[in-house]
Enzyme design. Structure first.
Site, PDB file in Angstrom:
ATOM      1  N   THR A 163     -11.585   3.707   7.552  1.00 25.30           N
ATOM      2  CA  THR A 163     -11.891   3.891   6.125  1.00 25.30           C
ATOM      3  C   THR A 163     -11.794   2.591   5.329  1.00 25.30           C
ATOM      4  O   THR A 163     -12.334   2.517   4.228  1.00 25.30           O
ATOM      5  CB  THR A 163     -10.943   4.922   5.485  1.00 25.30           C
ATOM      6  OG1 THR A 163      -9.582   4.490   5.645  1.00 25.30           O
ATOM      7  CG2 THR A 163     -11.116   6.295   6.123  1.00 25.30           C
ATOM      8  N   HIS A 197     -11.494  -3.782   6.855  1.00 33.92           N
ATOM      9  CA  HIS A 197     -10.763  -5.046   7.057  1.00 33.92           C
ATOM     10  C   HIS A 197      -9.843  -4.760   8.238  1.00 33.92           C
ATOM     11  O   HIS A 197      -9.040  -3.808   8.176  1.00 33.92           O
ATOM     12  CB  HIS A 197      -9.983  -5.411   5.786  1.00 33.92           C
ATOM     13  CG  HIS A 197      -9.192  -6.686   5.864  1.00 33.92           C
ATOM     14  ND1 HIS A 197      -9.354  -7.713   4.950  1.00 33.92           N
ATOM     15  CD2 HIS A 197      -8.218  -7.099   6.724  1.00 33.92           C
ATOM     16  CE1 HIS A 197      -8.526  -8.711   5.246  1.00 33.92           C
ATOM     17  NE2 HIS A 197      -7.822  -8.356   6.319  1.00 33.92           N
ATOM     18  N   HIS A 257      -7.239  -3.896  10.773  1.00 34.59           N
ATOM     19  CA  HIS A 257      -5.826  -3.556  10.611  1.00 34.59           C
ATOM     20  C   HIS A 257      -5.352  -2.774  11.821  1.00 34.59           C
ATOM     21  O   HIS A 257      -6.112  -2.042  12.444  1.00 34.59           O
ATOM     22  CB  HIS A 257      -5.581  -2.750   9.325  1.00 34.59           C
ATOM     23  CG  HIS A 257      -6.456  -1.544   9.162  1.00 34.59           C
ATOM     24  ND1 HIS A 257      -7.769  -1.610   8.751  1.00 34.59           N
ATOM     25  CD2 HIS A 257      -6.203  -0.228   9.358  1.00 34.59           C
ATOM     26  CE1 HIS A 257      -8.284  -0.393   8.687  1.00 34.59           C
ATOM     27  NE2 HIS A 257      -7.358   0.460   9.060  1.00 34.59           N
ATOM     28  N   GLY A 264     -13.196   6.839  12.475  1.00 31.89           N
ATOM     29  CA  GLY A 264     -12.597   7.188  11.183  1.00 31.89           C
ATOM     30  C   GLY A 264     -12.065   6.004  10.409  1.00 31.89           C
ATOM     31  O   GLY A 264     -11.197   6.169   9.547  1.00 31.89           O
ATOM     32  N   ASP A 321       1.940   1.914   4.946  1.00 33.82           N
ATOM     33  CA  ASP A 321       0.749   2.705   4.627  1.00 33.82           C
ATOM     34  C   ASP A 321       1.052   3.612   3.439  1.00 33.82           C
ATOM     35  O   ASP A 321       2.119   4.212   3.338  1.00 33.82           O
ATOM     36  CB  ASP A 321       0.335   3.541   5.843  1.00 33.82           C
ATOM     37  CG  ASP A 321      -1.085   4.073   5.714  1.00 33.82           C
ATOM     38  OD1 ASP A 321      -1.968   3.617   6.461  1.00 33.82           O
ATOM     39  OD2 ASP A 321      -1.319   4.958   4.850  1.00 33.82           O
ATOM     40  N   HIS A 377      -2.438  -0.081  12.894  1.00 34.62           N
ATOM     41  CA  HIS A 377      -1.407   0.864  12.467  1.00 34.62           C
ATOM     42  C   HIS A 377      -0.236   0.788  13.450  1.00 34.62           C
ATOM     43  O   HIS A 377      -0.459   0.837  14.671  1.00 34.62           O
ATOM     44  CB  HIS A 377      -1.929   2.302  12.498  1.00 34.62           C
ATOM     45  CG  HIS A 377      -3.110   2.591  11.618  1.00 34.62           C
ATOM     46  ND1 HIS A 377      -3.004   3.303  10.441  1.00 34.62           N
ATOM     47  CD2 HIS A 377      -4.435   2.299  11.750  1.00 34.62           C
ATOM     48  CE1 HIS A 377      -4.208   3.439   9.890  1.00 34.62           C
ATOM     49  NE2 HIS A 377      -5.095   2.836  10.663  1.00 34.62           N
ATOM     50  N   CYS A 386     -12.850  -6.433  -1.148  1.00 33.00           N
ATOM     51  CA  CYS A 386     -12.172  -5.788  -0.012  1.00 33.00           C
ATOM     52  C   CYS A 386     -10.740  -5.443  -0.407  1.00 33.00           C
ATOM     53  O   CYS A 386      -9.969  -6.312  -0.824  1.00 33.00           O
ATOM     54  CB  CYS A 386     -12.191  -6.719   1.193  1.00 33.00           C
ATOM     55  SG  CYS A 386     -11.131  -6.162   2.544  1.00 33.00           S
TER      56      CYS A 386
HETATM   57  P1  AMP Z   1      -8.180   3.487   8.626  1.00 38.52           P
HETATM   58  O1  AMP Z   1      -8.508   4.893   8.201  1.00 38.52           O
HETATM   59  O2  AMP Z   1      -7.859   3.343  10.085  1.00 38.52           O
HETATM   60  O3  AMP Z   1      -9.236   2.516   8.145  1.00 38.52           O
HETATM   61  O4  AMP Z   1      -6.818   3.124   7.903  1.00 38.52           O
HETATM   62  C1  AMP Z   1      -6.759   2.786   6.555  1.00 38.52           C
HETATM   63  C2  AMP Z   1      -5.361   3.089   6.107  1.00 38.52           C
HETATM   64  O5  AMP Z   1      -5.142   2.402   4.895  1.00 38.52           O
HETATM   65  C3  AMP Z   1      -5.082   4.562   5.849  1.00 38.52           C
HETATM   66  O6  AMP Z   1      -4.020   4.998   6.701  1.00 38.52           O
HETATM   67  C4  AMP Z   1      -4.693   4.592   4.371  1.00 38.52           C
HETATM   68  O7  AMP Z   1      -3.673   5.522   4.089  1.00 38.52           O
HETATM   69  C5  AMP Z   1      -4.255   3.175   4.131  1.00 38.52           C
HETATM   70  N1  AMP Z   1      -4.369   2.695   2.760  1.00 38.52           N
HETATM   71  C6  AMP Z   1      -5.423   2.820   1.912  1.00 38.52           C
HETATM   72  N2  AMP Z   1      -5.165   2.234   0.748  1.00 38.52           N
HETATM   73  C7  AMP Z   1      -3.924   1.687   0.859  1.00 38.52           C
HETATM   74  C8  AMP Z   1      -3.076   0.937  -0.026  1.00 38.52           C
HETATM   75  N3  AMP Z   1      -3.464   0.596  -1.261  1.00 38.52           N
HETATM   76  N4  AMP Z   1      -1.857   0.564   0.423  1.00 38.52           N
HETATM   77  C9  AMP Z   1      -1.443   0.902   1.645  1.00 38.52           C
HETATM   78  N5  AMP Z   1      -2.185   1.602   2.538  1.00 38.52           N
HETATM   79  C10 AMP Z   1      -3.403   1.996   2.141  1.00 38.52           C
END
Ligand code: AMP
Length: 113
Positions: A94, A97, A99, A92, A30, A101, A4
């Protein structure tokens, strides 16, 4: 969870720009900011999404929501900010885990969908 991304960030195996950390919570910037301030707040323990929050693990979620205003204040978001958690495919999500925002630093669009 061994594979993860955010577990690896929480463990320090993948670098991040940390803005807050304690025993159970990490907040970092982010990598692809959608606003002047775009921070992700995660529980260090793996919870896949909002769908994975239960009575047994929700204390960390309450703690996250106590930490968020502290982060917002430290970031100078005195004109307001948005807290969003995408849950599942249609939202959406991605990274699987949990989180939250934190988005701020400019007037945000009103659309929710
Ligand atoms: P979500 O699309 O709501 O699952 O948000 C995932 C977020 O993680 C997106 O806004 C990505 O830009 C961010 N993200 C992905 N990889 C990383 C990383 N290595 N460091 C910081 N943010 C990341």
């Amino acid at each position: 969870m061994s594979n993860c991304l955010f577990c690896k960030i929480a463990a320090g195996e993948i670098p991040s720009t940390k803005v807050y950390e304690d025993d159970s919570v990490l907040a970092f910037r982010d990598i692809a900011p959608q606003a002047p301030t775009h921070i992700l707040v995660i529980p260090k323990a793996h919870i896949p999404s909002v769908d994975g929050i239960t009575a047994e693990n929700s204390a960390v979620v309450a703690h996250i929501f106590a930490v968020i205003p502290q982060i917002a204040a430290a970031e100078g978001l005195k004109n307001g900010y948005r807290v969003v958690s995408n849950c599942g495919e249609h939202a959406g999500q991605t990274v699987p885990h949990l989180h939250f925002h934190i988005l701020g630093g400019r007037q945000l669009a009103l659309e929710m969908a």
